[in-house]
Motif scaffolding. Structure first.
Motif, PDB file in Angstrom:
ATOM      1  N   ASP A 201      31.397  34.595 -21.020  1.00  0.00           N
ATOM      2  CA  ASP A 201      30.328  34.148 -20.124  1.00  0.00           C
ATOM      3  C   ASP A 201      28.967  34.513 -20.703  1.00  0.00           C
ATOM      4  OD1 ASP A 201      32.347  33.334 -18.479  1.00  0.00           O
ATOM      5  OD2 ASP A 201      31.994  34.813 -16.912  1.00  0.00           O
ATOM      6  N   GLU A 202      28.863  35.723 -21.264  1.00  0.00           N
ATOM      7  CA  GLU A 202      27.591  36.163 -21.832  1.00  0.00           C
ATOM      8  C   GLU A 202      27.186  35.295 -23.021  1.00  0.00           C
ATOM      9  OE1 GLU A 202      25.394  40.205 -23.557  1.00  0.00           O
ATOM     10  OE2 GLU A 202      27.349  40.357 -22.573  1.00  0.00           O
ATOM     11  N   ASP A 203      28.159  34.868 -23.822  1.00  0.00           N
ATOM     12  CA  ASP A 203      27.867  33.966 -24.938  1.00  0.00           C
ATOM     13  C   ASP A 203      27.246  32.669 -24.425  1.00  0.00           C
ATOM     14  OD1 ASP A 203      28.930  35.706 -26.825  1.00  0.00           O
ATOM     15  OD2 ASP A 203      30.932  34.826 -26.721  1.00  0.00           O
ATOM     16  N   GLN A 204      27.790  32.152 -23.329  1.00  0.00           N
ATOM     17  CA  GLN A 204      27.303  30.886 -22.787  1.00  0.00           C
ATOM     18  C   GLN A 204      25.945  31.026 -22.110  1.00  0.00           C
ATOM     19  OE1 GLN A 204      30.039  28.002 -20.927  1.00  0.00           O
ATOM     20  NE2 GLN A 204      31.600  29.607 -21.017  1.00  0.00           N
ATOM     21  N   ILE A 205      25.803  32.096 -21.339  1.00  0.00           N
ATOM     22  CA  ILE A 205      24.589  32.251 -20.532  1.00  0.00           C
ATOM     23  C   ILE A 205      23.438  32.842 -21.338  1.00  0.00           C
ATOM     24  CG2 ILE A 205      23.600  33.423 -18.511  1.00  0.00           C
ATOM     25  CD1 ILE A 205      26.441  33.364 -17.285  1.00  0.00           C
ATOM     26  N   GLY A 206      23.753  33.768 -22.239  1.00  0.00           N
ATOM     27  CA  GLY A 206      22.711  34.428 -23.015  1.00  0.00           C
ATOM     28  C   GLY A 206      22.278  35.755 -22.428  1.00  0.00           C
ATOM     29  N   ALA A 207      22.956  36.188 -21.385  1.00  0.00           N
ATOM     30  CA  ALA A 207      22.635  37.468 -20.742  1.00  0.00           C
ATOM     31  C   ALA A 207      23.894  38.010 -20.086  1.00  0.00           C
ATOM     32  CB  ALA A 207      21.533  37.288 -19.702  1.00  0.00           C
ATOM     33  N   SER A 208      23.976  39.332 -19.956  1.00  0.00           N
ATOM     34  CA  SER A 208      25.125  39.958 -19.311  1.00  0.00           C
ATOM     35  C   SER A 208      24.978  39.864 -17.792  1.00  0.00           C
ATOM     36  CB  SER A 208      25.219  41.432 -19.719  1.00  0.00           C
ATOM     37  OG  SER A 208      24.139  42.169 -19.150  1.00  0.00           O
ATOM     38  N   TYR A 209      26.054  40.135 -17.082  1.00  0.00           N
ATOM     39  CA  TYR A 209      25.988  40.097 -15.621  1.00  0.00           C
ATOM     40  C   TYR A 209      25.083  41.203 -15.073  1.00  0.00           C
ATOM     41  CZ  TYR A 209      29.359  36.350 -15.064  1.00  0.00           C
ATOM     42  OH  TYR A 209      29.978  35.124 -15.082  1.00  0.00           O
ATOM     43  N   ASP A 210      25.066  42.358 -15.732  1.00  0.00           N
ATOM     44  CA  ASP A 210      24.151  43.426 -15.300  1.00  0.00           C
ATOM     45  C   ASP A 210      22.709  42.948 -15.409  1.00  0.00           C
ATOM     46  OD1 ASP A 210      26.164  45.192 -14.690  1.00  0.00           O
ATOM     47  OD2 ASP A 210      26.085  46.252 -16.612  1.00  0.00           O
ATOM     48  N   GLU A 211      22.393  42.255 -16.509  1.00  0.00           N
ATOM     49  CA  GLU A 211      21.038  41.738 -16.685  1.00  0.00           C
ATOM     50  C   GLU A 211      20.721  40.662 -15.651  1.00  0.00           C
ATOM     51  OE1 GLU A 211      20.074  42.197 -21.437  1.00  0.00           O
ATOM     52  OE2 GLU A 211      21.448  40.607 -20.833  1.00  0.00           O
ATOM     53  N   LEU A 212      21.694  39.790 -15.367  1.00  0.00           N
ATOM     54  CA  LEU A 212      21.466  38.724 -14.384  1.00  0.00           C
ATOM     55  C   LEU A 212      21.276  39.290 -12.980  1.00  0.00           C
ATOM     56  CD1 LEU A 212      24.115  36.150 -15.661  1.00  0.00           C
ATOM     57  CD2 LEU A 212      21.627  35.985 -15.922  1.00  0.00           C
TER      58      LEU A 212
ATOM     59  N   GLN B 133      36.417  41.105 -21.286  1.00  0.00           N
ATOM     60  CA  GLN B 133      35.142  40.399 -21.256  1.00  0.00           C
ATOM     61  C   GLN B 133      35.252  39.170 -20.348  1.00  0.00           C
ATOM     62  OE1 GLN B 133      31.974  40.610 -22.713  1.00  0.00           O
ATOM     63  NE2 GLN B 133      32.477  42.719 -23.243  1.00  0.00           N
ATOM     64  N   PRO B 134      34.332  38.985 -19.397  1.00  0.00           N
ATOM     65  CA  PRO B 134      34.390  37.803 -18.525  1.00  0.00           C
ATOM     66  C   PRO B 134      34.276  36.508 -19.328  1.00  0.00           C
ATOM     67  CG  PRO B 134      32.861  39.440 -17.645  1.00  0.00           C
ATOM     68  CD  PRO B 134      33.215  39.882 -19.032  1.00  0.00           C
ATOM     69  N   THR B 135      35.162  35.557 -19.016  1.00  0.00           N
ATOM     70  CA  THR B 135      35.113  34.238 -19.650  1.00  0.00           C
ATOM     71  C   THR B 135      35.633  33.199 -18.684  1.00  0.00           C
ATOM     72  OG1 THR B 135      35.941  32.880 -21.480  1.00  0.00           O
ATOM     73  CG2 THR B 135      37.384  34.647 -20.697  1.00  0.00           C
ATOM     74  N   ASP B 136      35.059  31.995 -18.731  1.00  0.00           N
ATOM     75  CA  ASP B 136      35.566  30.948 -17.842  1.00  0.00           C
ATOM     76  C   ASP B 136      36.775  30.235 -18.442  1.00  0.00           C
ATOM     77  OD1 ASP B 136      34.476  29.259 -19.766  1.00  0.00           O
ATOM     78  OD2 ASP B 136      32.803  28.601 -18.517  1.00  0.00           O
ATOM     79  N   GLY B 137      37.018  30.428 -19.748  1.00  0.00           N
ATOM     80  CA  GLY B 137      38.199  29.857 -20.385  1.00  0.00           C
ATOM     81  C   GLY B 137      38.261  28.345 -20.374  1.00  0.00           C
ATOM     82  N   LEU B 138      37.105  27.686 -20.259  1.00  0.00           N
ATOM     83  CA  LEU B 138      37.104  26.230 -20.116  1.00  0.00           C
ATOM     84  C   LEU B 138      36.951  25.476 -21.437  1.00  0.00           C
ATOM     85  CD1 LEU B 138      34.933  25.709 -16.893  1.00  0.00           C
ATOM     86  CD2 LEU B 138      37.428  25.674 -17.108  1.00  0.00           C
ATOM     87  N   PHE B 139      36.685  26.210 -22.520  1.00  0.00           N
ATOM     88  CA  PHE B 139      36.420  25.519 -23.781  1.00  0.00           C
ATOM     89  C   PHE B 139      37.526  25.699 -24.810  1.00  0.00           C
ATOM     90  CE2 PHE B 139      32.300  25.841 -21.788  1.00  0.00           C
ATOM     91  CZ  PHE B 139      31.682  24.649 -22.114  1.00  0.00           C
ATOM     92  N   GLY B 140      38.580  26.436 -24.451  1.00  0.00           N
ATOM     93  CA  GLY B 140      39.696  26.598 -25.367  1.00  0.00           C
ATOM     94  C   GLY B 140      39.382  27.459 -26.568  1.00  0.00           C
ATOM     95  N   ASP B 141      38.327  28.300 -26.480  1.00  0.00           N
ATOM     96  CA  ASP B 141      38.009  29.214 -27.579  1.00  0.00           C
ATOM     97  C   ASP B 141      37.712  30.597 -26.999  1.00  0.00           C
ATOM     98  OD1 ASP B 141      35.420  29.051 -26.503  1.00  0.00           O
ATOM     99  OD2 ASP B 141      34.775  27.549 -27.961  1.00  0.00           O
TER     100      ASP B 141
END
Length: 262
Positions: free
Chosen positions: A200-211, A188-196
């Motif tokens: 990316d989809e959790d943060q943005i609210g949409a998948s890359y296919d949707e974007l 799963q894509p993640t930026d790994g910047l929050f230590g959890d």
């Protein structure tokens, strides 16, 4: 997409740029994600020295494992690939201890996430400077020019962007063609910047296919009136992020002084 042609084109573009700039090679921050894996592979295939850099900051073990698997595979495939690990966790903690405290935890969390990316950018430029290399960016088209999902002067601070004209789906297609490890292709894509574990989809609210779909719809001149339900929700997410992150996508504003004032 003509995958082989695209790969050859990017590799030649990288080689030509490096030769014209009279530099010795490339440095790439490797995170365990698909974008950095593809970018480092493309750089490696140029034949120029390619330095892969791990820069963990309280990093999830799964991300570290994927990054190390990819780097090991690259070093086996290409003699021009080397690597270095710079653990920035203590540097990050020192930074937290010296900056002023604030009551806004949400703003602190975001600012510190961006700080991680900027510490990594500084490290990459240090290594590029002492080796005579260029910092290769890892952003794709949806992130860089669609929703602005990157840190200004963090992962956005680079010398050149070899995959910034590729949609995320095209990144996956090219990564599969170039034999990026399967563990990275399915992660799963993640930026790994929050230590959890947030993606990316959790943060943005949409998948890359949707974007990607929303980006295409905006390019075609569609408006919110053309959609309903989930499509409308995604389109609103995309257009809002595209609007508020324009400051990342346009040149830095310069206050021009009238000539009669000089």
């Amino acid at each position: 997409m003509k995958t082989e042609k695209v790969a050859e084109h990017i590799i030649k573009w990288l080689k030509d740029y490096a030769e014209n700039a009279k530099v010795k090679g490339f440095v790439v921050g490797v995170s365990g994600g698909i974008d950095s894996a593809l970018t480092s592979t493309l750089c490696a295939k140029t034949g120029f020295p390619t330095l892969c850099v791990e820069m963990p900051i309280h990093q999830a073990e799964s991300q570290v494992t994927r990054a190390q698997e990819h780097i090991s595979q690259l070093k086996e495939r290409f003699d021009n690939v080397s690597d270095v690990r710079v653990n920035l966790t203590s540097t990050f903690e020192d930074f937290i201890n010296v900056v002023p405290e604030t009551e806004s935890s949400t703003k602190v969390d975001l600012s510190l996430a961006n700080t991680r990316a900027r510490l990594r950018m500084t490290t990459l430029y240090y290594l590029a400077g002492i080796n005579g290399y260029l910092v290769a960016g890892t952003g794709n088209k949806v992130e860089d020019f669609g929703v602005g999902f990157y840190t200004k002067y963090g992962d956005g601070g680079v010398d050149l962007s070899p995959i910034a004209d590729l949609m995320k789906s095209e990144v996956y297609e090219l990564a599969a063609y170039l034999k990026v490890p399967n563990s990275i292709q399915v992660a799963q894509p993640t930026d790994g910047l929050f230590g959890d574990s947030r993606t990316d989809e959790d943060q943005i609210g949409a998948s890359y296919d949707e974007l990607e779909w929303a980006m295409k719809m905006q390019d075609e001149g569609k408006t919110e009136n053309d959609f309903s339900e989930r499509e409308l929700e995604v389109f609103k997410i995309y257009t809002r992020l595209n609007r508020i992150n324009q400051h990342k996508m346009i040149p830095i504003p310069v206050c021009e002084i009238p000539t009669n004032f000089k």
